[in-house]
Design an enzyme around this catalytic site. Structure first.
Site, PDB file in Angstrom:
ATOM      1  N   GLU A  35       0.844  -1.284   0.002  1.00 19.58           N
ATOM      2  CA  GLU A  35       0.071  -0.172   0.015  1.00 19.58           C
ATOM      3  C   GLU A  35       0.790   1.322  -0.069  1.00 19.58           C
ATOM      4  OE1 GLU A  35      -3.084   0.341  -0.623  1.00 19.58           O
ATOM      5  OE2 GLU A  35      -3.573  -1.696  -0.517  1.00 19.58           O
ATOM      6  N   LEU A  78      11.332   4.691  -7.241  1.00 21.93           N
ATOM      7  CA  LEU A  78      10.057   4.605  -7.004  1.00 21.93           C
ATOM      8  C   LEU A  78       9.490   6.134  -6.482  1.00 21.93           C
ATOM      9  CD1 LEU A  78       9.326   1.617  -4.578  1.00 21.93           C
ATOM     10  CD2 LEU A  78       7.964   2.292  -6.626  1.00 21.93           C
ATOM     11  N   TYR A 118      -5.578   6.544   4.981  1.00 23.57           N
ATOM     12  CA  TYR A 118      -5.791   5.695   4.084  1.00 23.57           C
ATOM     13  C   TYR A 118      -5.063   4.467   4.356  1.00 23.57           C
ATOM     14  CZ  TYR A 118      -4.987   2.797  -0.077  1.00 23.57           C
ATOM     15  OH  TYR A 118      -4.967   1.848  -1.136  1.00 23.57           O
ATOM     16  N   ASP A 136      -8.801   6.275  -1.210  1.00 26.71           N
ATOM     17  CA  ASP A 136      -7.565   6.708  -1.829  1.00 26.71           C
ATOM     18  C   ASP A 136      -8.105   7.442  -3.325  1.00 26.71           C
ATOM     19  OD1 ASP A 136      -8.300   4.833  -3.850  1.00 26.71           O
ATOM     20  OD2 ASP A 136      -6.080   4.082  -4.261  1.00 26.71           O
ATOM     21  N   CYS A 201     -19.767  -1.202 -16.298  1.00 22.88           N
ATOM     22  CA  CYS A 201     -19.577  -0.761 -14.854  1.00 22.88           C
ATOM     23  C   CYS A 201     -20.696  -1.447 -13.919  1.00 22.88           C
ATOM     24  CB  CYS A 201     -19.580   0.818 -14.526  1.00 22.88           C
ATOM     25  SG  CYS A 201     -19.265   1.061 -12.871  1.00 22.88           S
TER      26      CYS A 201
HETATM   27  N1  ADE Z   1      -3.867   0.849  -5.323  1.00 23.20           N
HETATM   28  C1  ADE Z   1      -3.882   0.957  -3.804  1.00 23.20           C
HETATM   29  N2  ADE Z   1      -3.936  -0.043  -3.149  1.00 23.20           N
HETATM   30  C2  ADE Z   1      -4.219  -1.133  -4.015  1.00 23.20           C
HETATM   31  C3  ADE Z   1      -4.449  -2.536  -4.212  1.00 23.20           C
HETATM   32  N3  ADE Z   1      -4.729  -3.231  -2.939  1.00 23.20           N
HETATM   33  N4  ADE Z   1      -4.364  -3.153  -5.248  1.00 23.20           N
HETATM   34  C4  ADE Z   1      -4.292  -2.435  -6.440  1.00 23.20           C
HETATM   35  N5  ADE Z   1      -4.152  -1.132  -6.532  1.00 23.20           N
HETATM   36  C5  ADE Z   1      -4.317  -0.518  -5.292  1.00 23.20           C
END
Ligand code: ADE
Length: 340
Positions: A35, A78, A118, A136, A201
């Protein structure tokens, strides 16, 4: 949204979810690492970083013990390097408290460096199966379209309102799938730019923006302050197959290694080198490079300067630059263009 729409969303998720490495684990440590990496970085980029990171640092004890330079090397490319430093700060705190993994209490998680609402919500709902939502950018996009929300999600009250709404909705569903189904819908269907794939969707019938074909107008975009442009000249000083590098002292990219540079354009490099009494054999222009950070842009012109004599600064071979030192992405392209 109601219970039926959440059922449809989770059914859609279970059928269409991407096979991602962090979806094969319930280890809170691994969920946390994924995350944190996924904040500000695309899923496709994160996969390899995540696998390498977990292989080398499979738990908080290993993370707490790793040397900072090696940690930054694992994080190289990153961006937002404070995320990596905060991971280690957390690990050190937890290990010093005799813990072997992340806490399962929201309050305790929020007290740790770099863990905000988050991340805490994601860890609690995905790893610990608690009814704690995680909102998020993906989720904000989905919610703002469903409810045609004109208010700013950065506003604490707005975020809290939606957190409470999601909390009530997630009661009858598995929390991990609930959280990730919203994220996945935002990533695969409810797309940010261009046309969202509304016909596919599972929430189209409850989406207010879709009813009036206004999906593209949500979320409401705030005008961003223009980024400051900094012109830079980058010096790749070479001496017998080694390259001069230095550790950054500035807040931006602090502690990472770079080629020396100055924040201005140089019109006459020969004159500049003479003025600074730098004895060189050859100057080669390596080109122009642009690097965009969140608030600043670097417009760089790079020169390779083959030296006749070496000064007392640090020099590294190309292999060391690749394997040992963490070089920010801004300088990686210059590194690739070096003429050997
Ligand atoms: N973006 C943030 N958390 C995520 C997750 N667990 N899987 C895919 N995209 C993400």
């Amino acid at each position: 949204m109601n219970k039926e729409s959440i059922f449809d969303l989770i059914t859609w998720y279970q059928k269409n979810k991407r096979d991602l490495p962090w979806r094969h684990t319930k280890d809170p440590y691994k969920i946390w690492i994924s995350e944190v990496m996924l904040q500000q970085t695309r899923v496709e980029t994160v996969i390899d970083y995540y696998n390498h990171f977990i292989e080398e640092l499979p738990n908080i004890t290993e993370l707490s013990l790793i040397k900072e330079e090696r940690l930054l090397k694992l994080w190289e490319g990153l961006g937002y390097y404070s995320r990596a430093r905060n991971l280690q700060k957390c690990a050190k705190i937890l290990v010093s408290q005799g813990k072997e993994n992340l806490p399962n209490q929201r309050k305790e998680l929020l007290s740790l460096p770099g863990i905000g609402k988050y991340t805490a919500g994601a860890i609690l709902s995905i790893a610990y199966m608690q009814e704690e939502p995680a909102i998020d950018g993906n989720v904000i996009r989905v919610l703002s379209r469903i409810y045609k929300e004109k208010r700013d999600f950065l506003n604490k009250n707005v975020k809290e309102e939606y957190t409470n709404l999601l909390k009530a909705l997630m009661k009858d569903f598995p929390s991990d799938d609930f959280t990730q189904s919203f994220i996945e819908l935002g990533a695969l269907i409810c797309l940010p730019n261009g046309t969202p794939k509304c016909t596919e969707c599972p929430l189209q019938s409850v989406c207010q923006a879709h009813q009036t074909k206004e999906e593209a107008n949500y979320p409401i975009k705030k005008k961003k302050n223009p980024r400051k442009v900094v012109l830079k000249t980058v010096f790749v000083y070479t001496y017998e197959g080694t390259y001069q590098i230095q550790k950054r002292k500035e807040e931006l990219l602090h502690g990472l290694y770079e080629f020396p540079s100055i924040d201005k354009e140089i019109n006459n490099m020969e004159e500049y080198l003479q003025q600074h009494s730098i004895k060189y054999q050859r100057i080669q222009y390596l080109g122009e490079y642009k690097h965009i950070f969140s608030h600043i842009e670097w417009h760089m012109k790079a020169y390779q300067i083959d030296l006749i004599e070496k000064n007392s600064k640090k020099y590294a071979t190309k292999e060391e630059l690749i394997k040992k030192y963490s070089i920010p992405t801004a300088f990686q392209r210059i590194l690739k263009s070096i003429k050997e």
